[in-house]
Design a protein around this motif. Structure first.
Motif: not given
Length: 226
Positions: A107-114, A142-152, A155-161
């Motif tokens: 699965v191809e993932l894109k991490y979007k972390l703040q 030192n990083g403290f996570n305040i937001g985390a989203k991901q795209d997946g 097989s080349g097709e969008s599973a979630y956004r």
């Protein structure tokens, strides 16, 4: 961990107030920064794909204990993005009769972390050379996570956004920070700074015990000290 975060915030602001009271003696400087960064992730199982653009903005603070050496910190909101290809186990078609040999798919993932970032570093500066003071910087991020989203994509097709994956991302992230650049005086009290920062994350950012993922970024720094 959240108590540690709150304690660090109190320490930062207490130091800022003290530095402002004793600014002339200790050379305390406060500034603003806003800059892009290029992030990537490295999974233990899978591969890193390409870099992704992020952004950071917030406060800078230097506590100069000599003319050329200072303790440098700050408080920024930093977005660290990155793309990877990882292997996941597909769920069984029947919950009553689970597949003894489950199918695995990439699965191809894109991490979007703040993160809220609080760096603790040493900054070494040269004397002025043609109007520029060059510096090198080294320390802990030192990083403290305040937001985390991901795209997946599967097989080349969008599973979630923009899937909220906060439960899968650890609250604390540590990194080794290396930086270099130059400072340019505009007047006796104001200067601008520009440089590069490499932030090498060395802690696992996920809560998954079966794998490990680390993220890193290269920042193009711009700031103004007052």
């Amino acid at each position: 961990m959240k108590r540690t975060f709150i304690g660090l915030l109190i320490l930062f602001f207490t130091g800022s107030v003290f530095g402002q009271d004793a600014g002339r003696s200790y050379g305390f400087r406060l500034g603003l920064t806003a800059h892009p960064n290029f992030g990537w992730v490295k999974p233990q199982v899978g591969k890193s794909n390409s870099v992704a653009l992020g952004f950071a903005y917030g406060l800078l603070a230097d506590f100069n204990f000599t003319e050329n050496y200072s303790f440098s910190t700050g408080l920024t909101i930093t977005t660290i993005n990155g793309k990877s290809t990882e292997v996941i186990t597909m769920p069984s078609a029947s919950s009553q009769f689970p597949d003894p040999n489950p199918t695995q798919a990439p699965v191809e993932l894109k991490y979007k972390l703040q993160y809220i970032e609080l760096p603790l570093t040493l900054k070494l500066r040269t004397v002025k050379i043609s109007g520029v003071r060059w510096y090198g910087q080294f320390g802990l991020s030192n990083g403290f996570n305040i937001g985390a989203k991901q795209d997946g994509d599967i097989s080349g097709e969008s599973a979630y956004r923009d899937l909220n994956v906060s439960d899968n991302i650890k609250f604390y992230r540590a990194g080794l920070l290396l930086g270099a650049g130059g400072e340019f005086d505009l007047n006796d009290q104001t200067s601008i700074t520009a440089g590069l920062t490499f932030n090498n994350g060395f802690t696992d950012i996920t809560t998954d015990k079966d794998t490990s993922v680390r993220n890193h970024y290269l920042g193009i720094n711009f700031g103004v000290f007052f």
